[in-house]
Design a protein around this motif. Sequence first.
Motif, PDB file in Angstrom:
ATOM      1  N   MET A  23      35.824  57.936  35.043  1.00  0.00           N
ATOM      2  CA  MET A  23      35.318  56.748  34.367  1.00  0.00           C
ATOM      3  C   MET A  23      35.610  55.496  35.185  1.00  0.00           C
ATOM      4  SD  MET A  23      36.039  56.477  30.371  1.00  0.00           S
ATOM      5  CE  MET A  23      35.174  55.126  29.582  1.00  0.00           C
ATOM      6  N   ALA A  24      36.831  55.422  35.701  1.00  0.00           N
ATOM      7  CA  ALA A  24      37.200  54.264  36.509  1.00  0.00           C
ATOM      8  C   ALA A  24      36.323  54.195  37.760  1.00  0.00           C
ATOM      9  CB  ALA A  24      38.672  54.333  36.894  1.00  0.00           C
ATOM     10  N   SER A  44      32.967  52.806  36.852  1.00  0.00           N
ATOM     11  CA  SER A  44      33.103  51.365  36.674  1.00  0.00           C
ATOM     12  C   SER A  44      33.119  50.650  38.015  1.00  0.00           C
ATOM     13  CB  SER A  44      34.421  51.037  35.984  1.00  0.00           C
ATOM     14  OG  SER A  44      34.203  50.722  34.650  1.00  0.00           O
ATOM     15  N   SER A  45      33.901  51.187  38.920  1.00  0.00           N
ATOM     16  CA  SER A  45      34.032  50.584  40.224  1.00  0.00           C
ATOM     17  C   SER A  45      32.690  50.566  40.946  1.00  0.00           C
ATOM     18  CB  SER A  45      35.065  51.371  41.018  1.00  0.00           C
ATOM     19  OG  SER A  45      35.452  50.668  42.151  1.00  0.00           O
ATOM     20  N   MET A  87      29.805  50.512  39.544  1.00  0.00           N
ATOM     21  CA  MET A  87      28.942  49.519  38.900  1.00  0.00           C
ATOM     22  C   MET A  87      29.283  48.126  39.403  1.00  0.00           C
ATOM     23  SD  MET A  87      27.961  50.525  35.051  1.00  0.00           S
ATOM     24  CE  MET A  87      29.586  50.307  34.384  1.00  0.00           C
ATOM     25  N   GLN A  88      30.561  47.888  39.612  1.00  0.00           N
ATOM     26  CA  GLN A  88      30.963  46.584  40.135  1.00  0.00           C
ATOM     27  C   GLN A  88      30.401  46.376  41.531  1.00  0.00           C
ATOM     28  OE1 GLN A  88      35.201  46.176  39.775  1.00  0.00           O
ATOM     29  NE2 GLN A  88      35.131  46.719  37.617  1.00  0.00           N
ATOM     30  N   ASP A  89      30.473  47.424  42.360  1.00  0.00           N
ATOM     31  CA  ASP A  89      29.875  47.331  43.692  1.00  0.00           C
ATOM     32  C   ASP A  89      28.431  46.888  43.569  1.00  0.00           C
ATOM     33  OD1 ASP A  89      32.126  48.270  44.906  1.00  0.00           O
ATOM     34  OD2 ASP A  89      31.407  50.334  45.098  1.00  0.00           O
ATOM     35  N   TRP A  90      27.730  47.462  42.593  1.00  0.00           N
ATOM     36  CA  TRP A  90      26.325  47.163  42.497  1.00  0.00           C
ATOM     37  C   TRP A  90      26.056  45.812  41.873  1.00  0.00           C
ATOM     38  CZ3 TRP A  90      23.398  48.892  45.861  1.00  0.00           C
ATOM     39  CH2 TRP A  90      22.028  48.705  45.788  1.00  0.00           C
TER      40      TRP A  90
END
Lengths: 238, 238
Positions: free
Chosen positions: A128-129, A132-133, A135-138
Amino acid sequence: MPGSALPSLLPGHANMTPELTAIHALRTGLRRAPRNTAVLRAGDGGVRLRTILEGWAFRCRILDDGRRQILGILLPGDTFGIETLFGGAADHMVWSATAVQYATFDPDATERLFDDAPWFRRRLMRAMADTSSAMQDWMIQLGQCNAEERTAALLMLLYERLEARGLARGHRFRLELTQVEQADALGLHIVHLNRILSRLRARRLIGMRGPDVDLLDIDALSALIPAPRQPLRPDLVS
Amino acid sequence: MPGSALPSLLPGHANMTPELTAIHALRTGLRRAPRNTAVLRAGDGGVRLRTILEGWAFRCRILDDGRRQILGILLPGDTFGIETLFGGAADHMVWSATAVQYATFDPDATERLFDDAPWFRRRLMRAMADTSSAMQDWMIQLGQCNAEERTAALLMLLYERLEARGLARGHRFRLELTQVEQADALGLHIVHLNRILSRLRARRLIGMRGPDVDLLDIDALSALIPAPRQPLRPDLVS
DNA sequence: CGAAACTTTGAGTCGGATCAAAGTCTGTGG
DNA sequence: CCACAGACTTTGATCCGACTCAAAGTTTCG
């Protein structure tokens, strides 16, 4: 980026640790879905943990007026629906980009293992983390980068992810997304994406024949992609 | 969106359930940070679970050349650093937008409670899932919505979140972010954001005097924000 | 009171969207 | 195996939203 490098929750047949065997035992079903169908719908309740075995899919959200944002691309080995483990309904939809095969996990057994086995919990939470990570990159790409930077980043990322799981080599891969889908991942209009791709082709940074992509000049492509600022070393600051 | 409605991990003094008391006991420290400082740095290792008690902060990522994307806004009651619980280093940075007060959790006790108490695990995982969901909300805005839609969405969202925790009412609130920060959250240039805000003001949709925002016409603002497509009811489709 | 940070406005440019239409590919049924 | 329809890709022309550069106001704070 669309697409996160989720640790696979499903083992191959080599290197079967006890843990992988335990995960393997959770598998209750193998399903197939044709191209262009919902594999998981937003609002679906209940535990729906799944792993893609074959084919490409993507997580996405859709607005009332039809605008769609692809949130992440799911490649063979990727697990989705983790959020359904914690009582929430799925908050986004998973759609097949090709015909896909996916494994389903037994909800009760999965919840039990989650409650009983610390290693399994960590593995899921880590997955999950990682999502999330990714998604943050994107998000930083969507918010701060231009069309060319985003396009180069997407192609590089997909290659790296495929290569990491032995699904591509030699800087070539088959891109199983239509340009409409790529554009929806990148937050661009198809027409504009098409021109960006032509330009990259004209500059000999990539080659494309149909769905087959060839990253001709990795160095030049990397140079297009802005690097994240290196965090200050924690031990060098207060 | 930038800013997720994380369930608070820290109780007030009313309604103390046993669970909240247990969480309260994890609190080891109370720290203060001035405005414009790193509260959590990308790359920080170790468990660093924290809850904002007072002030505003934001999660963000920065590129080499200085471009910055704000990933989420942290309001009093919001918890951050959950991802540090699972061995990974923090993958983004948390920066204070005002002077902030935050509570730190004892890493060992937190990990122990996480291992021993199913309810605590669920709570944390739920918080993580909510953060993810909020990021997805914002990704679709970044990728698909124009400047006006995004700006309206940000203001509405912040008001709703503040209102939900009793920090604003009457459609007014104090926006504790500079326009540079708002722009970095929205993926817009400051100058353009400024014009969008002027336009909203001219149309009497919002009022602004310094940092004080007044949502004058909630209906019109809502109409600007594209609604998510309602998921098909699961029981109505196969 | 002065400096720095922040907001506002103006003018000009450009990246990316939009509209339109011609090609190309894919798969399906005859 | 071919013909056709639909989906997808490509190209051209035009327009607009958002960025850029520049500079003047304004607020904040030491």
